[in-house]
Design a protein around this motif. Structure first.
Motif, PDB file in Angstrom:
ATOM      1  N   UNK A 113       0.826  -1.213   0.000  1.00  0.00           N
ATOM      2  CA  UNK A 113       0.000   0.000   0.000  1.00  0.00           C
ATOM      3  C   UNK A 113       0.858   1.260   0.000  1.00  0.00           C
ATOM      4  N   UNK A 114       2.123   1.136  -0.423  1.00  0.00           N
ATOM      5  CA  UNK A 114       3.045   2.279  -0.339  1.00  0.00           C
ATOM      6  C   UNK A 114       2.580   3.445  -1.199  1.00  0.00           C
ATOM      7  N   UNK A 115       2.255   3.157  -2.462  1.00  0.00           N
ATOM      8  CA  UNK A 115       1.923   4.255  -3.384  1.00  0.00           C
ATOM      9  C   UNK A 115       0.611   4.918  -2.954  1.00  0.00           C
ATOM     10  N   UNK A 116      -0.376   4.085  -2.580  1.00  0.00           N
ATOM     11  CA  UNK A 116      -1.657   4.651  -2.150  1.00  0.00           C
ATOM     12  C   UNK A 116      -1.453   5.533  -0.917  1.00  0.00           C
ATOM     13  N   UNK A 117      -0.614   5.060   0.012  1.00  0.00           N
ATOM     14  CA  UNK A 117      -0.365   5.850   1.223  1.00  0.00           C
ATOM     15  C   UNK A 117       0.283   7.181   0.887  1.00  0.00           C
ATOM     16  N   UNK A 118       1.220   7.165  -0.084  1.00  0.00           N
ATOM     17  CA  UNK A 118       1.901   8.407  -0.454  1.00  0.00           C
ATOM     18  C   UNK A 118       0.953   9.363  -1.165  1.00  0.00           C
ATOM     19  N   UNK A 119       0.131   8.813  -2.070  1.00  0.00           N
ATOM     20  CA  UNK A 119      -0.830   9.665  -2.795  1.00  0.00           C
ATOM     21  C   UNK A 119      -1.796  10.305  -1.804  1.00  0.00           C
ATOM     22  N   UNK A 120      -2.252   9.510  -0.834  1.00  0.00           N
ATOM     23  CA  UNK A 120      -3.174  10.057   0.159  1.00  0.00           C
ATOM     24  C   UNK A 120      -2.492  11.110   1.026  1.00  0.00           C
ATOM     25  N   UNK A 121      -1.203  10.893   1.330  1.00  0.00           N
ATOM     26  CA  UNK A 121      -0.491  11.863   2.165  1.00  0.00           C
ATOM     27  C   UNK A 121      -0.326  13.188   1.441  1.00  0.00           C
ATOM     28  N   UNK A 122      -0.111  13.140   0.139  1.00  0.00           N
ATOM     29  CA  UNK A 122       0.044  14.383  -0.619  1.00  0.00           C
ATOM     30  C   UNK A 122      -1.291  15.122  -0.711  1.00  0.00           C
ATOM     31  N   UNK A 123      -2.379  14.367  -0.885  1.00  0.00           N
ATOM     32  CA  UNK A 123      -3.698  14.994  -0.979  1.00  0.00           C
ATOM     33  C   UNK A 123      -3.781  15.925  -2.179  1.00  0.00           C
ATOM     34  N   UNK A 124      -4.403  17.074  -1.979  1.00  0.00           N
ATOM     35  CA  UNK A 124      -4.574  18.033  -3.069  1.00  0.00           C
ATOM     36  C   UNK A 124      -3.504  19.108  -3.071  1.00  0.00           C
ATOM     37  N   UNK A 125      -2.496  18.956  -2.234  1.00  0.00           N
ATOM     38  CA  UNK A 125      -1.459  19.982  -2.156  1.00  0.00           C
ATOM     39  C   UNK A 125      -0.548  19.933  -3.379  1.00  0.00           C
ATOM     40  N   UNK A 126       0.172  21.040  -3.641  1.00  0.00           N
ATOM     41  CA  UNK A 126       1.083  21.037  -4.793  1.00  0.00           C
ATOM     42  C   UNK A 126       2.191  20.005  -4.606  1.00  0.00           C
ATOM     43  N   UNK A 127       2.497  19.288  -5.672  1.00  0.00           N
ATOM     44  CA  UNK A 127       3.525  18.259  -5.595  1.00  0.00           C
ATOM     45  C   UNK A 127       3.122  17.079  -6.444  1.00  0.00           C
ATOM     46  N   UNK A 128       3.943  16.046  -6.441  1.00  0.00           N
ATOM     47  CA  UNK A 128       3.537  14.858  -7.187  1.00  0.00           C
ATOM     48  C   UNK A 128       4.103  13.588  -6.570  1.00  0.00           C
ATOM     49  N   UNK A 129       3.347  12.511  -6.761  1.00  0.00           N
ATOM     50  CA  UNK A 129       3.775  11.172  -6.357  1.00  0.00           C
ATOM     51  C   UNK A 129       3.572  10.295  -7.577  1.00  0.00           C
ATOM     52  N   UNK A 130       4.656   9.753  -8.114  1.00  0.00           N
ATOM     53  CA  UNK A 130       4.570   8.998  -9.363  1.00  0.00           C
ATOM     54  C   UNK A 130       5.226   7.630  -9.184  1.00  0.00           C
ATOM     55  N   UNK A 131       4.521   6.601  -9.628  1.00  0.00           N
ATOM     56  CA  UNK A 131       5.082   5.244  -9.596  1.00  0.00           C
ATOM     57  C   UNK A 131       6.170   5.132 -10.659  1.00  0.00           C
ATOM     58  N   UNK A 132       7.428   4.998 -10.224  1.00  0.00           N
ATOM     59  CA  UNK A 132       8.543   4.913 -11.167  1.00  0.00           C
ATOM     60  C   UNK A 132       9.212   3.543 -11.106  1.00  0.00           C
ATOM     61  N   UNK A 133       8.461   2.525 -10.674  1.00  0.00           N
ATOM     62  CA  UNK A 133       9.077   1.219 -10.448  1.00  0.00           C
ATOM     63  C   UNK A 133       9.743   0.662 -11.696  1.00  0.00           C
ATOM     64  N   UNK A 134       9.206   0.979 -12.874  1.00  0.00           N
ATOM     65  CA  UNK A 134       9.780   0.427 -14.095  1.00  0.00           C
ATOM     66  C   UNK A 134      10.851   1.342 -14.685  1.00  0.00           C
ATOM     67  N   UNK A 135      11.105   2.467 -14.036  1.00  0.00           N
ATOM     68  CA  UNK A 135      12.056   3.429 -14.593  1.00  0.00           C
ATOM     69  C   UNK A 135      13.489   2.954 -14.433  1.00  0.00           C
ATOM     70  N   UNK A 136      13.815   2.447 -13.277  1.00  0.00           N
ATOM     71  CA  UNK A 136      15.195   2.054 -12.999  1.00  0.00           C
ATOM     72  C   UNK A 136      15.235   0.612 -12.521  1.00  0.00           C
ATOM     73  N   UNK A 137      16.393  -0.011 -12.709  1.00  0.00           N
ATOM     74  CA  UNK A 137      16.609  -1.299 -12.070  1.00  0.00           C
ATOM     75  C   UNK A 137      17.712  -1.123 -11.032  1.00  0.00           C
TER      76      UNK A 137
END
Lengths: 217, 109
Positions: A113-137
């Motif tokens: 639930x990591x990504x969901x928890x982070x998205x919820x923590x950010x809420x509607x405030x300025x910023x971003x939470x992006x799943x980058x799991x496939x970006x790097x190894x």
């Protein structure tokens, strides 16, 4: 025209275990080469595939920053710093940019639930939470010669007095951009982009080759 | 190779940075009122200073942040590094900054 999947096939594909078995990591084709190229007790290289990675952009001192920090166990304050605990590690990428790295099982598609928890923590405030799991190894380079291998392609000062365990820097290794995290006195984790994984894997293997031969006095 | 002190990351190799041209070129207050010649001069005309020159750099392989640098175009001596939006430091202050802003090798010749 593409084949149309039957409902049974769709259900089978949606099964996390089937999906997991179908995934190929960026350097999976090099796994046997990494094993044969590693010199036990001197320097070893392996890929740690599919780690969960989340990019965060947020003002660290804002309320949203504080809420995100409570999910990740802190956000690093300056270049080189690493924060976090057993659940996730957070690297500093820029003054308002961070990379959270967690084990594969933390990904929401595998029951985490990591990504969901982070998205919820950010809420509607300025910023971003992006799943980058496939970006790097992730490559793990360890052993008493690990630093010598890295120094062939990285211009940072990697001496322990300058680069301590538990710090991470953005740098170039073999002319490609990568994050370098020092996890222990003789172990490093390298995070190259997926498309560079083959090149960097072969570069590191080439750098390791001399240590397989007896040292010339 | 220049050794450039990124304000966020400290001294790094020049290859980690990208050049952003002359600093302190203000966007025209009323672009519609400019003639084509004035607009072209704003877009394309830059100083070609011999000596201390204020320019923009970005640490593209590191923190990806922009900053300003006062660099001597003859000796490549980096005289000052300062934040975006800050005014160009005057020379006396720049000389004082040389020791603080550019650490070890300092890229002096």
């Amino acid at each position: 025209m593409a084949e149309t999947a039957t409902p049974a096939e769709t259900a089978k594909r949606a099964n996390p275990e089937t999906l997991r078995a179908a995934r190929r990591s960026p350097a999976s084709h090099l796994a046997p080469t990494f094993e044969s190229g590693s010199v036990a007790g001197t320097v070893t290289l392996k890929e740690i595939p599919f780690q969960t990675m989340v990019g965060i952009r947020v003002e660290r001192d804002s309320d949203a920053g504080a809420r995100l920090a409570s999910v990740t166990d802190g956000l690093p304050a300056a270049c080189g710093e690493v924060s976090g605990s057993g659940r996730a590690t957070t690297l500093w990428l820029g003054p308002e940019e961070f990379l959270v790295i967690a084990p594969e099982s933390a990904h929401d598609s595998l029951g985490g639930d990591l990504i969901r928890a982070l998205v919820e923590a950010l809420g509607d405030d300025p910023g971003q939470v992006v799943d980058l799991s496939a970006n790097r190894t992730t490559f793990e380079l360890s052993g008493i010669r690990a630093r010598d291998v890295l120094e062939k392609g990285c211009s940072l000062d990697l001496h322990p007095r300058a680069f301590r365990a538990g710090t991470a820097l953005a740098t170039e290794i073999g002319n490609i951009p990568a994050m370098l995290l020092k996890t222990g006195e003789e172990s490093f984790r390298i995070f190259p982009r997926a498309s560079f994984a083959d090149f960097l894997g072969r570069w590191l293997l080439d750098g390791m080759r001399e240590f397989a031969s007896p040292e010339v006095p | 190779m220049l050794l450039i002190s990124c304000p966020n990351c400290g001294p790094r190799d020049e290859t980690e940075f990208h050049y952003g041209g002359q600093a302190h070129v203000a966007y025209p207050e009323n672009p519609d009122a400019l003639t084509d010649r004035q607009w072209a001069e704003y877009l394309f005309y830059r100083d070609n200073t011999k000596g201390a020159f204020a320019e923009r750099w970005v640490h593209s392989t590191g923190c990806r942040q922009w900053f300003n640098m006062l660099r001597d175009t003859v000796s490549y001596d980096i005289q000052a590094i300062y934040k975006m939006g800050e005014p160009r430091p005057d020379m006396e202050r720049a000389v004082v900054n040389t020791t603080a802003a550019t650490t070890p090798e300092g890229a002096t010749k």
